[in-house]
Design an enzyme around this catalytic site. Sequence first.
Site, PDB file in Angstrom:
ATOM      1  N   THR A  82       0.821  -1.210   0.000  1.00  0.00           N
ATOM      2  CA  THR A  82       0.000   0.000   0.000  1.00  0.00           C
ATOM      3  C   THR A  82       0.860   1.267   0.000  1.00  0.00           C
ATOM      4  O   THR A  82       1.258   1.732  -1.053  1.00  0.00           O
ATOM      5  CB  THR A  82      -0.968  -0.023   1.195  1.00  0.00           C
ATOM      6  OG1 THR A  82      -0.231  -0.145   2.422  1.00  0.00           O
ATOM      7  CG2 THR A  82      -1.934  -1.194   1.082  1.00  0.00           C
ATOM      8  N   UNK A  83       1.168   1.815   1.171  1.00  0.00           N
ATOM      9  CA  UNK A  83       1.811   3.134   1.251  1.00  0.00           C
ATOM     10  C   UNK A  83       3.311   3.059   0.962  1.00  0.00           C
ATOM     11  O   UNK A  83       3.827   2.028   0.539  1.00  0.00           O
ATOM     12  CB  UNK A  83       1.553   3.754   2.619  1.00  0.00           C
ATOM     13  N   GLY A  84       4.023   4.151   1.229  1.00  0.00           N
ATOM     14  CA  GLY A  84       5.434   4.251   0.866  1.00  0.00           C
ATOM     15  C   GLY A  84       6.355   3.279   1.567  1.00  0.00           C
ATOM     16  O   GLY A  84       7.025   2.456   0.931  1.00  0.00           O
TER      17      GLY A  84
END
Length: 437
Positions: free
Chosen positions: A348-350
């Site tokens: 998902t995110u960084g």
Amino acid sequence: MKKAILYLNQFFGQVGGEDKADYEPEIINGQVGAAMMLNGVLEGAEVTHTIICGDNFMGTYKDEAVSRIMGFLEDKEFDIFLAGPAFQAGRYGVACGEICKVVKEKYNVPVVTSMHVENPGVQMFKKDMYVMIGGNNAGRMRQDMSAMAKVANKIIAGEKIGPADEEGFFPRGKRHQHWREDGKPASERVVDMLLKKLSGEEFQTELPIPKSDRVEIAAPIKDLSKATIAVVTTGGIVPVDNPDRIQSASATRWGMYDVTGLERLEGGVYKTIHAGFDPAAADADPNVIVPLDALRAYEKEGKIGKVHEYFYSTVGTGTTEAEAARMAKEIVVKLKQGGVDGVIMTSTUGTCTRCGATMVKEIERAGFPIVQMCNLIPVASTVGANKIVPTISIPYPLGDPSTSKEQQWKLRYHRVGTALDALTVDVQEQTIFKVKI
């Protein structure tokens, strides 16, 4: 008085939290949020404008976000551009690096940002700009902002910037001629270094060589119709009671969950514990992160032999590369025991994508063909995932809740199919597979 502009995300621009992560780019006259702190520590310069953009908007619509921000700057006069500090927030770090790099290239002005060493933006951008070595959370805001301002003040005053270790930024891989105060020639320094090495003493090389950790691409699956496919995720999908007590950030634990007989993951039975994005979409339909429903469809069609009895889950946000690698090695044991032939990783995110890509390398190092499905492609590429399939968003990689169930299904089915096909393709270099839906 010189002029400075600061880029902030929705949180530090005081717009809101994860509920405002899709906030579109905006420029504000003067200082807002953390920009007021920066203005207080700058010398000889004033923050004339603050740019704010939501982390998810920048991550999902990077080209549009950058284009709009460049439009904001066209009629602005400024002498230096700063972004952050981003701490260990992967999406924010990547956003700071992306916008600083473009501003530097287009306007030829110095740029400064700050990130924690575990932020994926460090590896992506440290050679392009001054990335100050920052703390891992907002408790370090004052220190990190002051460190950014210290270098910015030198730049504004036209002073020489010293070596990375003295100024506190990540080394940029640049070498400069330097006259040593002690006048000691290289011949004497190398002998001193050798003697220290031979006697087991600590020594510091004058020419560090970066280590490359690229993994050989695993052999592709020859017959997908007979293959067992497993899903590993860093998106934090677990049973609602989180039986393995996996942490919501900086995870050191992982879990394996039996999906025998399940056609899909139901909301209310499974949820995400991931602290790096708004969980609403994934809680309502966990298949947007662990696409069991699409895999079951391909299983019934005969495209794949079967879906592995378990899926494996951890949380990638804030998780160190060392922990990610360790967990992946532990999961590899289970994959081998289960007779798995290929793996799909969803992220998902960084920092979640960085964690996922690190795990991908360990799983591929063990001989498994694997593909990473993620939204932040540059992060996965920089870390070293060999096969990558794009997803559409950070909080809902495989199904936008604002669209119909039918549209979500078509998108998920297509992109999971692309990932499965990627497992069969013999590639010689890192490859990002194209999607049509």
